[in-house]
Enzyme design. Structure first.
Site, PDB file in Angstrom:
ATOM      1  NE  ARG A   1       4.351  25.669 -35.334  1.00 33.23           N
ATOM      2  CZ  ARG A   1       4.642  24.563 -35.983  1.00 33.23           C
ATOM      3  NH1 ARG A   1       4.396  24.461 -37.273  1.00 33.23           N
ATOM      4  NH2 ARG A   1       5.187  23.540 -35.366  1.00 33.23           N
TER       5      ARG A   1
ATOM      6  CG  ASN B   1       7.343  27.343 -36.166  1.00 28.99           C
ATOM      7  OD1 ASN B   1       6.777  28.108 -35.398  1.00 28.99           O
ATOM      8  ND2 ASN B   1       7.653  26.102 -35.832  1.00 28.99           N
TER       9      ASN B   1
END
Length: 99
Positions: free
Chosen positions: A20, A38
């Site tokens: 990320r 996520n």
């Protein structure tokens, strides 16, 4: 220059490896708007908005990922401009909580 919006879901070893942060950094370098998060199923989901060339480039970078990740599948589909509202106020690109 027209803006396009694409949503991607990335599978593989993409959680717990800095994926990320990698996506957010790359998106900011390309001056894109959007978000990354996520998912509980172990995948990562992202939304990108910007010029077509920059969006295509971020998707290519997502396919590679950081060196610690291993992408096995990336699904891409048109995204909704309304989904940009999920970002934190005042941010062009956000890392969102897990969904």
């Amino acid at each position: 220059m027209s803006t396009i919006v694409r949503q991607v879901t990335v599978q593989g070893r993409v959680q717990g490896v800095g994926y990320r942060a990698f996506v957010e950094y790359q998106a900011m370098k390309l001056d894109l708007e959007g978000w990354v998060r996520n998912r509980r199923d172990g995948s990562v989901e992202a939304l990108f908005a910007g010029p077509a060339e920059a969006v295509a480039e971020i998707i290519a970078r997502c396919r590679r990922g950081p060196s610690s990740a291993r992408v096995t599948k990336l699904d891409e589909q048109p995204g909704s401009v309304d989904a940009l509202d999920l970002r934190r106020p005042g941010e062009r690109f956000s890392t969102l909580p897990t969904l």
